[in-house]
Design an enzyme around this catalytic site. Structure first.
Site, short mmCIF file in Angstrom:
data_model
loop_
_atom_site.label_atom_id
_atom_site.label_comp_id
_atom_site.label_asym_id
_atom_site.label_seq_id
_atom_site.Cartn_x
_atom_site.Cartn_y
_atom_site.Cartn_z
N ALA A 11 46.86 16.62 103.42
CA ALA A 11 46.73 16.04 102.07
C ALA A 11 47.61 16.74 101.03
CB ALA A 11 45.27 16.12 101.63
N ILE A 15 52.04 10.74 101.73
CA ILE A 15 50.98 9.73 101.63
C ILE A 15 49.61 10.40 101.48
CG2 ILE A 15 49.95 7.69 102.72
CD1 ILE A 15 52.57 7.42 104.38
N TYR A 175 57.17 11.05 119.50
CA TYR A 175 56.48 10.54 118.29
C TYR A 175 56.10 9.07 118.50
CZ TYR A 175 55.86 9.13 113.38
OH TYR A 175 55.38 8.61 112.20
N1 LIG Z 1 56.93 8.19 105.70
C1 LIG Z 1 57.09 7.23 106.57
O1 LIG Z 1 58.07 6.46 106.49
C2 LIG Z 1 56.11 7.04 107.69
C3 LIG Z 1 56.31 5.97 108.58
C4 LIG Z 1 55.42 5.76 109.61
C5 LIG Z 1 54.33 6.62 109.75
N2 LIG Z 1 54.15 7.66 108.88
C6 LIG Z 1 52.99 8.53 109.09
O2 LIG Z 1 52.36 8.79 107.86
C7 LIG Z 1 51.69 10.05 107.90
C8 LIG Z 1 52.03 10.83 106.65
O3 LIG Z 1 53.41 11.10 106.64
P1 LIG Z 1 54.27 11.29 105.29
O4 LIG Z 1 55.35 10.30 105.32
O5 LIG Z 1 53.37 11.35 104.12
O6 LIG Z 1 54.96 12.71 105.59
P2 LIG Z 1 54.68 14.17 105.02
O7 LIG Z 1 54.74 14.16 103.54
O8 LIG Z 1 55.60 15.09 105.74
O9 LIG Z 1 53.18 14.44 105.46
C9 LIG Z 1 52.84 14.88 106.73
C10 LIG Z 1 51.69 15.83 106.57
O10 LIG Z 1 51.27 16.22 107.88
C11 LIG Z 1 51.04 17.61 107.82
N3 LIG Z 1 51.08 18.25 109.13
C12 LIG Z 1 52.07 18.25 110.05
N4 LIG Z 1 51.71 18.99 111.10
C13 LIG Z 1 50.46 19.45 110.83
C14 LIG Z 1 49.55 20.28 111.53
N5 LIG Z 1 49.84 20.82 112.72
N6 LIG Z 1 48.36 20.53 110.96
C15 LIG Z 1 48.03 20.02 109.75
N7 LIG Z 1 48.87 19.26 109.03
C16 LIG Z 1 50.07 18.98 109.58
C17 LIG Z 1 52.14 18.15 106.92
O11 LIG Z 1 51.80 19.46 106.50
P3 LIG Z 1 52.92 20.54 106.04
O12 LIG Z 1 53.28 20.19 104.64
O13 LIG Z 1 52.20 21.82 106.19
O14 LIG Z 1 54.06 20.40 107.00
C18 LIG Z 1 52.07 17.11 105.81
O15 LIG Z 1 51.04 17.41 104.93
C19 LIG Z 1 52.12 10.71 109.21
O16 LIG Z 1 51.11 10.59 110.17
C20 LIG Z 1 53.35 9.90 109.63
O17 LIG Z 1 53.51 9.90 111.03
C21 LIG Z 1 55.02 7.87 107.86
#
Ligand SMILES: NC(=O)c1ccc[n+]([C@@H]2O[C@H](COP(=O)([O-])OP(=O)(O)OC[C@H]3O[C@@H](n4cnc5c(N)ncnc54)[C@H](OP(=O)(O)O)[C@@H]3O)[C@@H](O)[C@H]2O)c1
Length: 314
Positions: A11, A15, A175
């Site tokens: 969080a 997103i 992934y």
């Molecule tokens: N953005 C897109 O275009 C997109 C598209 C398809 C799916 N998604 C999915 O949407 C979700 C959110 O992604 P986002 O785009 O918002 O990216 P983001 O800002 O990088 O968020 C990902 C979050 O996951 C956390 N995380 C990663 N590894 C972790 C672990 N081992 N333990 C706890 N937290 C962990 C990160 O923490 P840290 O800050 O500590 O690294 C970060 O808070 C993900 O599941 C992603 O696969 C995103």
């Protein structure tokens, strides 16, 4: 709806952070479950200040570590007697990185994106049973569109360090597989928890602008692609609002086991053998899900693997 008790993983960013703002503003009790307290504390303060809601807190959680998940659950349990909403938002997608194992010896993408959500959900099941309308939501991805190719299967052969130097290893592929495996877990959980009134769904995310910190985790080629994609993607708030509606609104009460798209429509099973044109439409409109997701044998395999991984470490 009455105030919910909510956990959002990851969080502190993207997103998940936008969703934290939304849930807090609406007055719910929120636990931001993040792996880095140092980096997440300023976000917590921002969320509390922006919402004037002091029922928001930060708890440490590393989704790739079974020990961290169990410790988190114990801390949560010491404080809360019920859980209404569990959002598995955290995801590992450091495209271009080399093969890595989690501390439990599981390929890091699968550990973080599949085994972690499985264990966290199972550990909190009894608290969700105390809710009048518990909802679990998984963050999916339109990357599963690759499974419209009938030859593509989840690669199970290198999930435990069997071939760490595989020159063909790509986080991107793992992934893609992890999001398909997580969809299978979603469907299985929905079946298993149906008598307990716990709904489990997945939102298919088709893009959200990525922060500079997230882009910095990618290797240069992927960074370039992400910056280009960012020009077309909507801000994280768009998907965060879908998290909110799916987990709180009356519209989604009782809906379970579904893959939901960015228009809040339920994505239907594709034709067994879609032609090229139909497949393109399915991808473009996010209206169909590859049949592979419904394969009971593969679902069993994913489920059994999760069970095996978490039980041998307890
Ligand atoms: N953005 C897109 O275009 C997109 C598209 C398809 C799916 N998604 C999915 O949407 C979700 C959110 O992604 P986002 O785009 O918002 O990216 P983001 O800002 O990088 O968020 C990902 C979050 O996951 C956390 N995380 C990663 N590894 C972790 C672990 N081992 N333990 C706890 N937290 C962990 C990160 O923490 P840290 O800050 O500590 O690294 C970060 O808070 C993900 O599941 C992603 O696969 C995103």
């Amino acid at each position: 709806m009455a105030r919910r008790i909510v956990i959002i993983t990851g969080a502190n960013s993207g997103i998940g952070k936008a969703a934290a703002h939304r849930f807090a503003k609406e007055g719910h009790t929120l636990v931001m479950a993040c792996r880095s307290p140092e980096r997440s504390r300023p976000v917590l303060e921002e969320v509390i200040t922006g919402s004037m809601n002091d029922r928001v807190e930060l708890m440490k959680l590393d989704m790739s570590s079974f020990e961290s998940i169990r410790t988190f659950c114990q801390s949560f349990r010491n404080k809360y007697k019920r859980l209404d909403v569990l959002i598995h938002n955290a995801g590992y997608f450091e495209h271009g990185s080399p093969y890595k194992l989690s501390e439990n010896g599981i390929e890091l993408t699968f550990a973080t994106n599949v085994a972690g959500p499985y264990l966290l959900t199972m550990e909190l099941l009894d608290l969700m049973k105390q809710s009048d309308d518990a909802r679990v939501l998984m963050a999916g991805s339109n990357i599963i569109k690759h499974f419209f190719n009938p030859k593509l299967k989840i690669n199970f052969s290198n999930l435990q360090g069997e071939n760490p130097d595989d020159p063909k290893y790509r986080v991107y592929d793992y992934y893609r597989d992890s999001k398909m495996a997580l969809l299978m877990v979603t469907k299985r959980m929905a079946e298993k928890f149906s008598n307990d009134g716990i709904a489990v769904n997945m939102l298919q995310i088709n893009g959200a602008t990525m922060s500079n910190e997230t882009i910095a985790k990618l290797t240069p080629g992927y960074r370039f692609a992400a910056r280009i994609q960012n020009l077309f993607f909507r801000p994280p708030e768009f998907m965060a609002n879908h998290y909110y509606d799916i987990c709180v609104s009356e519209k989604f009460r009782g809906i379970t086991g579904e893959l939901i798209n960015h228009k809040q429509e339920i994505i239907q099973k594709a034709e067994d053998k879609p032609g090229g044109k139909e497949q393109l439409i399915q991808v473009a409109t996010a209206s169909r899900c590859p049949v592979y997701a419904y394969n009971r044998e593969v679902q069993d395999r994913v489920w059994d693997l999760c069970e095996e991984f978490v039980s041998r470490e307890s």
